[in-house]
Design an enzyme around this catalytic site. Sequence first.
Site, short mmCIF file in Angstrom:
data_model
loop_
_atom_site.label_atom_id
_atom_site.label_comp_id
_atom_site.label_asym_id
_atom_site.label_seq_id
_atom_site.Cartn_x
_atom_site.Cartn_y
_atom_site.Cartn_z
N CYS A 160 -3.43 -1.23 -2.28
CA CYS A 160 -3.69 0.17 -2.59
C CYS A 160 -4.60 0.27 -3.82
CB CYS A 160 -2.35 0.86 -2.89
SG CYS A 160 -2.51 2.58 -3.32
N HIS B 38 -7.66 3.40 3.32
CA HIS B 38 -7.78 4.16 4.57
C HIS B 38 -9.21 4.22 5.11
CE1 HIS B 38 -3.81 5.35 3.37
NE2 HIS B 38 -3.66 6.11 4.44
N GLU C 221 -4.48 9.41 8.39
CA GLU C 221 -3.05 9.37 8.74
C GLU C 221 -2.80 10.16 10.03
OE1 GLU C 221 -0.33 7.84 7.01
OE2 GLU C 221 -1.73 6.86 5.65
N CYS D 183 -10.65 2.74 -1.03
CA CYS D 183 -9.38 3.27 -0.56
C CYS D 183 -9.07 2.56 0.74
CB CYS D 183 -9.50 4.78 -0.34
SG CYS D 183 -8.05 5.50 0.46
N ASP E 216 0.87 -1.18 0.00
CA ASP E 216 0.00 0.00 0.00
C ASP E 216 0.90 1.23 0.00
OD1 ASP E 216 -2.47 1.40 0.15
OD2 ASP E 216 -2.09 1.81 2.25
N SER E 217 0.30 2.37 -0.30
CA SER E 217 1.08 3.61 -0.26
C SER E 217 1.42 4.01 1.17
CB SER E 217 0.27 4.72 -0.93
OG SER E 217 -1.00 4.81 -0.31
N1 DGL Z 1 -3.74 3.64 -0.27
C1 DGL Z 1 -4.36 4.56 -1.17
C2 DGL Z 1 -5.55 3.90 -1.87
O1 DGL Z 1 -6.07 2.88 -1.44
C3 DGL Z 1 -4.84 5.81 -0.46
C4 DGL Z 1 -3.76 6.68 0.07
C5 DGL Z 1 -3.00 7.44 -0.97
O2 DGL Z 1 -3.52 8.38 -1.57
O3 DGL Z 1 -1.85 7.09 -1.16
O4 DGL Z 1 -5.95 4.39 -2.88
#
Ligand code: DGL
Length: 263
Positions: A72, A184, A150, A182, A9-10
């Site tokens: 992600c 998050h 975050e 997403c 993930d990011s």
């Molecule tokens: N992890 C990213 C997603 O699921 C969200 C966070 C980001 O913008 O990096 O799209």
Amino acid sequence: MRKAIGIFDSGLGGLTVLKVLAQRFPNESFCYLGDIARLPYGNKSPETIRRYGLQILAFLKNQNVKAIIIACNSASTVFLGEKEFEGIPLLNVIEPGAAAALAVTTDDKIAVLGTSATIRSHAYRDTLKSMAPGVEVIEQACPLLVPLVEEGMVDDTITEQIARRYLSEIKSKNFSTVILGCTHYPVIKTDLIKVLGEDVKLVESGDALADELKALYQDNILIPDVGTRQIRVCITDLTDHFERLAHKLMFPEPITDLERVVL
Ligand code: DGL
């Protein structure tokens, strides 16, 4: 022999997916990569997201993983339809998420929440329509929700107010199935339910992915792990703040190793 399941993930949002998978596969080892140093991906171009993604796939391959899950959503959109990376099975969150939403909707109306990159790609809309051409889809980018998560602003009036603004069309048009597109967003489920109401069906990636992963074991594409279990979390930047949130998000699942890595 290739052992752990790789997942990336990011940032830390993908731990919501890792936790579900760790619970559903209690004997498996996992190697998670969170690209905290370059977060967010959701406001970047497809070219940049793909370049970052390829670096991470190469990193996970070097960790000897037996499958790679792109948790992600923003990254999943640029690897859509790719089923392997250099011989390693590759899973994304878009197709399982879309299938899970279609399985629960009772009125064929599905809303998708995501980052700007995910919504701009229309990956969910196009996948949903290819699976069920008659389905009605609304897509809504919610760029402010990621920084709120975050920052740990969970069950918080500010998060609720911002969600209220993003979700107004979905609510007024009575869309009762909502894909949390997403990683998050599952963290702020309480805030989203306050806005959308208790009856809303929120579709998360974790469970849908777990079913897809299970099928790979059933088809003998993946072999169950034996030996000591490791839940390894690698991140490209490490702060106290991240460390606290990571353990909180994974609880009660343990993180056996938390380390900073350079890609
Ligand atoms: N992890 C990213 C997603 O699921 C969200 C966070 C980001 O913008 O990096 O799209």
